[in-house]
Design a protein around this motif. Structure first.
Motif, short mmCIF file in Angstrom:
data_model
loop_
_atom_site.label_atom_id
_atom_site.label_comp_id
_atom_site.label_asym_id
_atom_site.label_seq_id
_atom_site.Cartn_x
_atom_site.Cartn_y
_atom_site.Cartn_z
N ILE A 92 0.81 -1.21 0.00
CA ILE A 92 0.00 0.00 0.00
C ILE A 92 0.85 1.27 0.00
CG2 ILE A 92 -1.92 -1.15 1.17
CD1 ILE A 92 -0.98 0.27 3.76
N SER A 93 2.17 1.11 -0.11
CA SER A 93 3.05 2.26 0.07
C SER A 93 2.79 3.36 -0.96
CB SER A 93 4.51 1.82 0.01
OG SER A 93 4.79 1.13 -1.21
N ALA A 94 2.66 2.99 -2.22
CA ALA A 94 2.42 4.00 -3.25
C ALA A 94 1.09 4.70 -3.04
CB ALA A 94 2.47 3.35 -4.64
N VAL A 101 -4.40 11.57 -0.10
CA VAL A 101 -4.78 10.41 0.70
C VAL A 101 -4.47 10.68 2.18
CG1 VAL A 101 -4.27 7.98 1.20
CG2 VAL A 101 -4.50 8.77 -1.18
N HIS A 102 -5.46 10.44 3.03
CA HIS A 102 -5.30 10.71 4.46
C HIS A 102 -5.40 9.45 5.32
CE1 HIS A 102 -5.60 15.16 4.08
NE2 HIS A 102 -6.31 14.84 3.00
N ALA A 103 -5.96 8.39 4.78
CA ALA A 103 -6.10 7.16 5.56
C ALA A 103 -6.19 5.99 4.60
CB ALA A 103 -7.33 7.21 6.46
N ILE A 104 -5.65 4.87 5.03
CA ILE A 104 -5.71 3.66 4.23
C ILE A 104 -5.86 2.48 5.16
CG2 ILE A 104 -3.19 3.35 4.18
CD1 ILE A 104 -3.61 2.47 1.18
N LEU A 105 -6.67 1.54 4.74
CA LEU A 105 -7.05 0.41 5.58
C LEU A 105 -6.90 -0.88 4.80
CD1 LEU A 105 -8.49 -0.39 8.33
CD2 LEU A 105 -10.62 -0.28 7.03
N VAL A 106 -6.17 -1.84 5.37
CA VAL A 106 -6.05 -3.16 4.77
C VAL A 106 -7.08 -4.08 5.43
CG1 VAL A 106 -4.57 -5.16 4.40
CG2 VAL A 106 -3.64 -2.85 4.17
N PRO A 124 -14.20 -7.10 -0.19
CA PRO A 124 -13.29 -5.98 0.12
C PRO A 124 -11.87 -6.45 0.44
CG PRO A 124 -14.81 -6.36 1.94
CD PRO A 124 -15.26 -7.24 0.82
N VAL A 125 -10.90 -5.72 -0.09
CA VAL A 125 -9.49 -6.01 0.13
C VAL A 125 -8.83 -4.89 0.94
CG1 VAL A 125 -7.26 -6.43 -0.99
CG2 VAL A 125 -9.38 -7.33 -2.01
N ALA A 126 -9.10 -3.66 0.54
CA ALA A 126 -8.54 -2.49 1.22
C ALA A 126 -9.45 -1.30 0.97
CB ALA A 126 -7.12 -2.21 0.72
N ALA A 127 -9.22 -0.21 1.70
CA ALA A 127 -10.01 1.00 1.54
C ALA A 127 -9.13 2.21 1.73
CB ALA A 127 -11.18 1.03 2.52
N VAL A 128 -9.48 3.29 1.04
CA VAL A 128 -8.71 4.52 1.06
C VAL A 128 -9.66 5.69 1.30
CG1 VAL A 128 -7.37 6.12 -0.37
CG2 VAL A 128 -6.86 3.68 -0.43
N ALA A 129 -9.22 6.66 2.09
CA ALA A 129 -9.96 7.91 2.26
C ALA A 129 -9.09 9.05 1.76
CB ALA A 129 -10.33 8.13 3.72
N MET A 293 -15.68 -0.09 7.44
CA MET A 293 -14.49 0.51 6.85
C MET A 293 -14.54 2.03 6.93
SD MET A 293 -13.58 -1.96 3.61
CE MET A 293 -15.22 -2.51 3.18
N ALA A 294 -15.71 2.61 6.70
CA ALA A 294 -15.84 4.07 6.78
C ALA A 294 -15.51 4.57 8.18
CB ALA A 294 -17.25 4.49 6.38
N VAL A 295 -16.01 3.87 9.19
CA VAL A 295 -15.74 4.28 10.57
C VAL A 295 -14.25 4.13 10.89
CG1 VAL A 295 -16.21 3.76 13.00
CG2 VAL A 295 -18.08 3.76 11.33
N ALA A 296 -13.66 3.03 10.46
CA ALA A 296 -12.23 2.81 10.72
C ALA A 296 -11.38 3.87 10.02
CB ALA A 296 -11.82 1.42 10.26
N LEU A 297 -11.77 4.25 8.81
CA LEU A 297 -11.04 5.30 8.11
C LEU A 297 -11.18 6.64 8.82
CD1 LEU A 297 -11.95 4.37 4.42
CD2 LEU A 297 -9.65 4.26 5.44
N SER A 298 -12.39 6.94 9.30
CA SER A 298 -12.61 8.19 10.02
C SER A 298 -11.80 8.21 11.32
CB SER A 298 -14.10 8.37 10.31
OG SER A 298 -14.33 9.54 11.07
N ARG A 299 -11.76 7.09 12.01
CA ARG A 299 -10.97 7.02 13.24
C ARG A 299 -9.49 7.26 12.95
NH1 ARG A 299 -11.14 1.47 16.56
NH2 ARG A 299 -10.35 0.75 14.52
#
Length: 777
Positions: A92-94, A101-106, A124-129, A293-299
């Motif tokens: 997910i480094s790139a 990008v402010h948050a990324i979740l695997v 779902p695999v990953a998520a980005v905010a 995922m949305a809550v985890a990204l917000s956190r």
């Protein structure tokens, strides 16, 4: 209830069109007296326009996709491109270094064996905010995932085979001993088949031995997706003092509990809000992985995050109605009385459970001997979930055709046979009214029309429990200026529960529905029930009426001083507080409120038990003593040269206890019928058997009924008084959907003389049944 805390009250009882009697119930002293039949009421039972109707059609209603908070980011989800794979590595480094990008979740981590295996395309695999949707999608494309492809199966029949690729591994399979079983939910799993769930009564072998006639058939239904007009959406706002989510959901209070548990928060620090909703049909009943995922990204980002599913995500990973196959065998005497019913079913909800065919076969008709075995079959498809009339919609497609086949074998009219074997007096009356309205006497022998265009008439029945959520509460406030507020976290998913609450409270307070301010859809208010299972009206209107009655008693105590009367001698009507037997002594509602010692008075009431008790209770969920029915009649035209079926007319006769708003009930029934037409003729999730992908994951290739395919729908609503609660009202959504497809199937048989046992009934299926083209496997 104990005798010391209740009083005996007489309620109207029976079917209004047949004739009403009375029934005595024990009613708590702190609940209102019985309501008379609707003909004697001013607001309840009268058609009323939706309170939020103008806001919706003018665009003023705020849906979740319209919510914008300061600093809000936009989340997007990376989804599996293979139907079955193990994540060996993920970089997910790139993506993390991408601008905006402010948050990324695997989600599918190779370090976690449980999450590393992906079992369907779209998982779902990953998520980005990120600052924008575009930036988030660009970042997703920078995530590198190393997949180990695994064998997959997306066809239920193939998944049942002993050597089918396993969707879920278990210990016995890992040891190479496929003859042993694991347990899932207390039922055995062997290969991809879980079950059976068994239900029996009597002796089926003896019942079939006693039968003069037997009929047997196999019936199948396809996977149907929910196709909500408003997509699944959430705005999660994680702050130091708590979590607030704006979410398109069918159960604000339930989502609050799920969030508190998932993120280890006290309930007092979780708030769920929903304003407008554009449908759910069961798919928005639970939290869902996108919301987590949305809550985890917000956190992680410490700022609000919005996640809105696009249409392909909606089709692949927001739930679906499971596909089913069932074999039914019926035994009967020459007079039509049933001696035995045998049911075997297999269903697939993809990677989920709950793919049965309900309880219609065992509960709709009187039969002393029944045996049923229902199996779940795992496939590499998106998980199913509840969808309008879950289980019973699929089950009715089989049993209602089998009953018609039995009637033909016995040379008995299908209505006459049901009159003999259906114990429900409500459905008997519904059959009578519907048959008269559709013109049942015009029905001819199957396939006897001349020419290529053949018409037919058919009917079918529905069965659904009268469900109640006991954890349902409502607050009613009267303010000093005479305004009235109703507060509950119950959500309006498009069915108009806010208008219903206004009518109920207005009736009790002697006001007009438009005088009542409705504040719902927020867990800061008393916990309301979910909007699924046809239980919302049954759960929230009794406490709403009781709360209005209690707060009115407080107002009466203030008004009594001005009117020089006893509080128990007062009543409210037409905006006035009046004295019984003294019509010249009155006080306006507003003037009475102005005498309050405080700015407001209020009462909060939760749902009490039905007065005759519940049939069963499990946690907060209860089922009333009676069931909900419904009988539908369909008239079709079948072009035997093109195979096209056109449903020309549907007569739907439905019951829901005491109808509160006939206009909204009619709208609900029309929606249920239209969904049933679409299920019968068009909708079908189609997988590519070679890639495991859904080939029609959009609203262009996924077919459903539109304006051109909409039949003339006539709705008849029975008033069925049972004296069970302060309003005696129950739900309508599920029963309005269950009978449609089998009614159409029976009408098609009447038109062409050949029975179609699989959905959808496409032109190709019609032509194949008529022998004009080869049948497909």
């Amino acid at each position: 209830m104990t005798a010391a805390k209740t009083r005996t009250q007489k309620f109207p009882f029976g079917i209004a069109s047949v004739g009403l009697g009375q029934v005595e119930r024990q009613v708590p002293f702190d609940e209102p007296p019985p309501l008379p039949p609707n003909t004697a009421l001013n607001s309840i039972g009268k058609p009323a326009a939706r309170q939020n109707g103008r806001a919706k059609v003018t665009g003023a209603t705020r849906f979740t996709v319209d919510v914008t908070l300061p600093g809000m980011l936009h989340g997007r989800i990376l989804r599996a491109s293979l139907p079955h794979a193990q994540v060996r590595a993920i970089d997910i480094s790139a993506a993390a270094n991408h601008p905006g990008v402010h948050a990324i979740l695997v989600v599918a981590s190779p370090d976690d064996p449980a999450s590393a295996v992906l079992r369907y395309i779209g998982a779902p695999v990953a998520a980005v905010a990120a600052d924008s949707v575009a930036a988030a999608e660009q970042a997703l494309r920078l995530i590198h995932v190393d997949y180990q492809p695994l064998p997959f199966v997306v066809d239920m029949d193939k998944a049942r085979q002993p050597k089918a690729p396993p969707v879920f591994d278990n210990a016995s399979m890992a040891a190479g001993n496929a003859s042993e079983s694991a347990l899932i939910g207390g039922l055995p799993l062997k290969g991809n088949v879980r079950g059976p769930a068994i239900e029996t009564r009597g002796d089926v072998s003896q019942g079939f031995a006693q039968a003069d006639v037997t009929v047997e058939g196999e019936y199948s239904t396809q996977v149907q997706t929910h196709c909500c007009m408003e997509p699944h959406a959430i705005v999660a706002d994680w702050r130091a003092d708590g979590l607030t989510v704006h979410m398109s959901t069918q159960f604000t209070a339930g989502i609050r509990h799920e969030l508190a548990e998932a993120f280890h928060l006290p309930l007092s620090r979780v708030r769920v809000v929903v304003d407008g909703m554009g449908g759910g049909f069961g798919s928005k009943s639970m939290l869902g992985n996108y919301a987590r995922m949305a809550v985890a990204l917000s956190r992680q980002a410490r700022t609000p995050v919005s996640v809105v599913l696009d249409r392909s995500e909606e089709q692949m990973d927001s739930g679906n109605r499971p596909g089913t196959w069932q074999r039914l065998r019926l035994g009967a005497k020459h007079d039509g009385s049933l001696t035995a019913i045998s049911l075997q079913s297999y269903g697939t909800a993809g990677t989920a459970l709950g793919a049965g065919v309900g309880n219609v076969a065992q509960a709709l008709y009187t039969c002393p001997n029944f045996e049923g075995a229902q199996y779940d079959v795992f496939t590499n498809g998106g998980p199913g979930c509840a969808m309008r009339g879950p289980g019973n919609t699929q089950g009715a497609f089989g049993i209602e055709q089998a009953i018609d086949e039995l009637a033909e074998r016995l040379a008995i009219d299908p209505l006459a046979l049901r009159d003999r074997i259906d114990p429900s007096a409500v459905r008997r009356e519904e059959r009578r009214l519907g048959a008269a309205r559709i013109g049942w006497e015009r029905r001819h022998a199957p396939g006897t029309d001349s020419g290529p265009l053949k018409r037919g008439v058919g009917m079918a029945q529905s069965l659904w429990g009268a469900n109640v959520q006991t954890n349902a509460a409502c607050e009613v406030r009267i303010l000093r200026d005479g305004s009235v507020e109703v507060l509950s976290s119950v959500q309006d998913i498009g069915t108009g529960i806010g208008t219903v609450l206004a009518q109920v409270v207005a009736e009790e307070l002697g006001l007009h529905a438009e005088d009542i301010v409705i504040r719902i859809g927020d867990t800061d208010f008393p916990a309301g029930p979910p909007s699924y299972g046809s239980l919302t009206t049954a759960s929230i209107t009794p406490p709403a009426r009781t709360a209005a009655w209690r707060v009115l008693q407080s107002l009466f105590r203030e008004a009594a001083l001005a009117l020089n009367a006893a509080p128990e001698d007062l009543f409210a009507r037409d905006g006035q507080i009046l004295v019984r037997n003294a019509p010249d002594r009155s006080l306006s509602f507003r003037a009475a409120a102005a005498r309050l010692r405080t700015d407001q008075i209020s009462a909060i009431v939760s749902r009490s038990d039905d007065y005759a008790g519940f049939r069963r209770v499990r946690g907060d969920a209860a089922v009333a003593q009676q069931d909900l029915g419904g009988v539908q009649f369909a008239e079709v035209a079948v072009d035997t040269e093109t195979g096209i079926i056109r449903v020309e007319r549907v007569v739907a006769v439905q019951d829901c206890g005491r109808p509160i708003n006939p206009l909204q009930i009619e709208s609900q029934v029309q929606g249920g019928v239209l969904m049933g037409v679409s299920f019968a003729l068009f909708e079908n999730r189609i997988f590519d058997q070679h890639t495991g992908g859904m080939v029609n994951a959009n609203l262009e290739a996924y077919k459903f009924a539109g304006p051109h395919e909409t039949p003339d729908i006539e709705v008849i609503v029975l008033e069925n008084y049972q004296g069970q609660s302060a309003t005696d009202a129950y739900g309508i959504a599920e029963p309005a959907n269950i009978a449609t497809a089998p009614a159409i199937a029976n009408a098609v048989y009447n038109a062409i003389g050949v029975r179609l046992r699989a959905l959808p009934m496409t032109p190709a299926a019609v032509l194949a049944a008529l022998g004009k083209i080869p049948k497909r496997d």
